[in-house]
Motif scaffolding. Structure first.
Motif, PDB file in Angstrom:
ATOM      1  N   LEU A  21       4.355  -8.994  -9.311  1.00 23.71           N
ATOM      2  CA  LEU A  21       3.723  -7.864  -8.612  1.00 23.71           C
ATOM      3  C   LEU A  21       2.719  -7.157  -9.513  1.00 23.71           C
ATOM      4  CD1 LEU A  21       6.700  -6.266  -6.643  1.00 23.71           C
ATOM      5  CD2 LEU A  21       5.076  -8.004  -5.883  1.00 23.71           C
ATOM      6  N   LYS A  22       3.039  -7.104 -10.809  1.00 21.57           N
ATOM      7  CA  LYS A  22       2.141  -6.439 -11.759  1.00 21.57           C
ATOM      8  C   LYS A  22       0.765  -7.101 -11.748  1.00 21.57           C
ATOM      9  CE  LYS A  22       2.151  -5.185 -16.614  1.00 21.57           C
ATOM     10  NZ  LYS A  22       2.820  -5.501 -17.881  1.00 21.57           N
ATOM     11  N   LEU A  23       0.766  -8.410 -11.535  1.00 18.31           N
ATOM     12  CA  LEU A  23      -0.504  -9.128 -11.467  1.00 18.31           C
ATOM     13  C   LEU A  23      -1.132  -9.049 -10.079  1.00 18.31           C
ATOM     14  CD1 LEU A  23       0.348 -12.350 -13.508  1.00 18.31           C
ATOM     15  CD2 LEU A  23      -1.000 -10.381 -14.248  1.00 18.31           C
ATOM     16  N   GLY A  24      -0.480  -8.328  -9.182  1.00 20.92           N
ATOM     17  CA  GLY A  24      -1.022  -8.173  -7.825  1.00 20.92           C
ATOM     18  C   GLY A  24      -0.780  -9.391  -6.946  1.00 20.92           C
ATOM     19  N   LYS A  25       0.128 -10.267  -7.386  1.00 21.05           N
ATOM     20  CA  LYS A  25       0.386 -11.479  -6.598  1.00 21.05           C
ATOM     21  C   LYS A  25       1.484 -11.225  -5.573  1.00 21.05           C
ATOM     22  CE  LYS A  25      -1.101 -14.481 -10.335  1.00 21.05           C
ATOM     23  NZ  LYS A  25      -2.397 -14.860  -9.747  1.00 21.05           N
ATOM     24  N   MET A 105      10.741 -16.388  10.405  1.00 22.76           N
ATOM     25  CA  MET A 105      11.146 -16.309  11.801  1.00 22.76           C
ATOM     26  C   MET A 105       9.986 -15.938  12.734  1.00 22.76           C
ATOM     27  SD  MET A 105      14.326 -17.064  11.594  1.00 22.76           S
ATOM     28  CE  MET A 105      15.432 -16.455  12.858  1.00 22.76           C
ATOM     29  N   ALA A 106       8.834 -15.613  12.142  1.00 20.02           N
ATOM     30  CA  ALA A 106       7.706 -15.207  12.983  1.00 20.02           C
ATOM     31  C   ALA A 106       7.154 -16.399  13.755  1.00 20.02           C
ATOM     32  CB  ALA A 106       6.616 -14.610  12.116  1.00 20.02           C
ATOM     33  N   LYS A 107       6.601 -16.115  14.925  1.00 21.44           N
ATOM     34  CA  LYS A 107       5.990 -17.184  15.709  1.00 21.44           C
ATOM     35  C   LYS A 107       4.783 -17.721  14.945  1.00 21.44           C
ATOM     36  CE  LYS A 107       5.826 -14.419  19.181  1.00 21.44           C
ATOM     37  NZ  LYS A 107       5.616 -13.645  20.379  1.00 21.44           N
ATOM     38  N   PRO A 108       4.599 -19.041  14.929  1.00 26.06           N
ATOM     39  CA  PRO A 108       3.556 -19.644  14.082  1.00 26.06           C
ATOM     40  C   PRO A 108       2.145 -19.128  14.368  1.00 26.06           C
ATOM     41  CG  PRO A 108       4.621 -21.300  15.513  1.00 26.06           C
ATOM     42  CD  PRO A 108       5.394 -20.033  15.652  1.00 26.06           C
ATOM     43  N   GLU A 109       1.891 -18.643  15.581  1.00 28.54           N
ATOM     44  CA  GLU A 109       0.517 -18.213  15.869  1.00 28.54           C
ATOM     45  C   GLU A 109       0.212 -16.806  15.356  1.00 28.54           C
ATOM     46  OE1 GLU A 109       2.866 -18.912  18.058  1.00 28.54           O
ATOM     47  OE2 GLU A 109       2.887 -17.524  19.773  1.00 28.54           O
ATOM     48  N   VAL A 110       1.237 -16.095  14.914  1.00 30.06           N
ATOM     49  CA  VAL A 110       1.014 -14.689  14.558  1.00 30.06           C
ATOM     50  C   VAL A 110       0.559 -14.492  13.104  1.00 30.06           C
ATOM     51  CG1 VAL A 110       2.106 -12.420  14.379  1.00 30.06           C
ATOM     52  CG2 VAL A 110       2.664 -13.910  16.284  1.00 30.06           C
ATOM     53  N   LEU A 111       1.212 -15.173  12.178  1.00 35.44           N
ATOM     54  CA  LEU A 111       0.988 -14.841  10.770  1.00 35.44           C
ATOM     55  C   LEU A 111      -0.339 -15.311  10.148  1.00 35.44           C
ATOM     56  CD1 LEU A 111       4.614 -15.073   9.361  1.00 35.44           C
ATOM     57  CD2 LEU A 111       3.283 -13.025   9.811  1.00 35.44           C
ATOM     58  N   PRO A 112      -0.970 -16.381  10.646  1.00 40.38           N
ATOM     59  CA  PRO A 112      -2.241 -16.793  10.034  1.00 40.38           C
ATOM     60  C   PRO A 112      -3.285 -15.671   9.968  1.00 40.38           C
ATOM     61  CG  PRO A 112      -1.463 -18.511  11.485  1.00 40.38           C
ATOM     62  CD  PRO A 112      -0.526 -17.344  11.667  1.00 40.38           C
ATOM     63  N   ILE A 113      -3.128 -14.670  10.792  1.00 38.75           N
ATOM     64  CA  ILE A 113      -4.033 -13.519  10.742  1.00 38.75           C
ATOM     65  C   ILE A 113      -3.995 -12.863   9.357  1.00 38.75           C
ATOM     66  CG2 ILE A 113      -2.254 -11.932  11.704  1.00 38.75           C
ATOM     67  CD1 ILE A 113      -5.801 -11.590  12.743  1.00 38.75           C
ATOM     68  N   LEU A 114      -2.860 -13.041   8.659  1.00 42.41           N
ATOM     69  CA  LEU A 114      -2.700 -12.417   7.342  1.00 42.41           C
ATOM     70  C   LEU A 114      -3.260 -13.263   6.199  1.00 42.41           C
ATOM     71  CD1 LEU A 114       0.972 -11.082   7.496  1.00 42.41           C
ATOM     72  CD2 LEU A 114      -1.138  -9.856   7.958  1.00 42.41           C
ATOM     73  N   ASN A 115      -3.615 -14.513   6.479  1.00 41.31           N
ATOM     74  CA  ASN A 115      -3.993 -15.411   5.379  1.00 41.31           C
ATOM     75  C   ASN A 115      -5.064 -14.848   4.438  1.00 41.31           C
ATOM     76  OD1 ASN A 115      -2.088 -17.252   6.032  1.00 41.31           O
ATOM     77  ND2 ASN A 115      -3.482 -18.800   6.869  1.00 41.31           N
ATOM     78  N   ALA A 116      -6.114 -14.273   5.016  1.00 43.06           N
ATOM     79  CA  ALA A 116      -7.196 -13.761   4.163  1.00 43.06           C
ATOM     80  C   ALA A 116      -6.768 -12.528   3.383  1.00 43.06           C
ATOM     81  CB  ALA A 116      -8.428 -13.444   4.997  1.00 43.06           C
ATOM     82  N   ALA A 117      -5.808 -11.770   3.952  1.00 43.06           N
ATOM     83  CA  ALA A 117      -5.311 -10.581   3.245  1.00 43.06           C
ATOM     84  C   ALA A 117      -4.429 -10.989   2.072  1.00 43.06           C
ATOM     85  CB  ALA A 117      -4.525  -9.692   4.201  1.00 43.06           C
ATOM     86  N   LEU A 118      -3.862 -12.181   2.163  1.00 43.54           N
ATOM     87  CA  LEU A 118      -2.912 -12.626   1.142  1.00 43.54           C
ATOM     88  C   LEU A 118      -3.550 -13.492   0.060  1.00 43.54           C
ATOM     89  CD1 LEU A 118       0.111 -13.543   3.454  1.00 43.54           C
ATOM     90  CD2 LEU A 118      -0.065 -11.592   1.931  1.00 43.54           C
ATOM     91  N   ASP A 119      -4.824 -13.804   0.178  1.00 48.57           N
ATOM     92  CA  ASP A 119      -5.454 -14.556  -0.912  1.00 48.57           C
ATOM     93  C   ASP A 119      -6.539 -13.723  -1.575  1.00 48.57           C
ATOM     94  OD1 ASP A 119      -7.765 -14.958   0.664  1.00 48.57           O
ATOM     95  OD2 ASP A 119      -7.001 -16.862   1.459  1.00 48.57           O
TER      96      ASP A 119
END
Ligand SMILES: Nc1ncnc2c1ncn2[C@@H]1O[C@H](COP(=O)(O)OP(=O)(O)OP(=O)(O)O)[C@@H](O)[C@H]1O
Ligand SMILES: [Mg+2]
Length: 263
Positions: A21-25, A105-119
């Motif tokens: 977390l310290k590295l922001g990962k 447990m999330a539906k597969p179509e929901v989480l890809p919206i977060l991909n750009a926020a997570l990289d």
């Protein structure tokens, strides 16, 4: 580090999580139910002095529950459509910790919206408003995944790839003793020792595949320890551990192990 309550004989769990977390990962905590994933995330939030915003994927999450929703506001007789930020956008804008529970447990179509926020982009295009949000530099993500119970699904690969993983297994008897001493209502040292010895047997039985992982959860042991201050220990065992099980063989194995310590 007074006040922090996560305890584990494997100190690398806390140490490595902290440094990821310290590295922001992004940190993914993987472990059976009641093993302390949420406890650890809470402690880390306190250590970093950040607020934590949680979402739970086991309920029916959709785009709106992640990102927010439009609503009508009346100001001086005028109607205005405004967008109320959901947990993800609030966490990104304000530099909070976003805790995503049961992410698998999330539906597969929901989480890809977060991909750009997570990289490395750390952005999110809100399809509900067309707004592009860039995360505050303090924004970090901790996700948790339950392993070992029915209904768990593998995590989407692209999503998993964006996390650093720390596994948490159930604690040793010494660490459990410390947890019970700190968190349980039970203060009789003799009972506490018996409970931790019993837990050691449960962990052994879990490793041998005789009983399911849930039965040796720290959460159940804490409940058992608390309840044993008010009702007889064998009944406390029933309420907190054995009556959660359907399998009679498992129940008997646990009850026999318990009798060894409590009779
Ligand atoms: N290693 C630990 N150190 C301190 N407390 C613990 C630990 N493991 C569990 N606990 C305690 O047990 C209870 C359950 O822990 P927690 O809610 O963190 O589990 P979890 O892994 O998030 O479970 P779930 O997957 O069901 O959400 C809490 O009261 C927590 O304080
Ligand atoms: Mg949890």
């Amino acid at each position: 580090m007074a006040g922090f309550k996560f305890r584990h004989e494997d100190e690398a769990i806390h140490h490595d999580s902290f440094n990821i977390l310290k590295l922001g990962k992004n940190l993914l905590l993987k472990g059976p139910t009641g093993a302390g994933k949420t406890r650890l995330a809470d402690d880390l939030a306190a250590e970093f002095g950040r607020e934590m915003v949680s979402i739970n994927c086991s309920v029916d999450i959709d785009m709106e529950s992640l990102l927010g929703f439009k609503t009508i506001e009346y100001e001086e007789g005028q109607q205005e459509i405004i967008f109320v930020d959901g947990p993800v956008i609030r966490a990104m804008k304000n530099g909070h910790i976003l805790y995503i529970d049961e992410i698998n447990m999330a539906k597969p179509e929901v989480l890809p919206i977060l991909n750009a926020a997570l990289d490395y982009r750390r952005t999110l295009m809100n399809p509900l408003t067309g707004e592009e949000i860039t995360a505050d530099e303090d924004f970090i993500v901790i996700a948790a995944i339950n392993i070992g119970y029915a209904g768990t699904m593998p995590m989407n690969e692209a999503l998993l790839n964006r996390f650093n993983v720390v596994e948490i297994d159930y604690v040793s008897d010494d660490a459990l003793l410390e947890i019970l001493e700190n968190q349980s209502l039970q203060d009789n040292p003799d009972v506490l020792r018996k409970l931790t010895d019993f837990h050691k047997d449960l962990v052994t039985m879990t490793r041998q595949g005789q009983i399911s992982k849930e039965s040796s959860s720290v959460r159940s042991l804490l409940d058992l320890s608390d309840l044993s201050t008010l009702i007889p220990p064998d009944r406390a065992l029933q309420r907190t551990v054995t009556d959660k099980l359907d399998n009679d063989q498992e129940k008997t194995a646990i009850y026999n192990a318990f009798k060894l310590h409590f009779e």
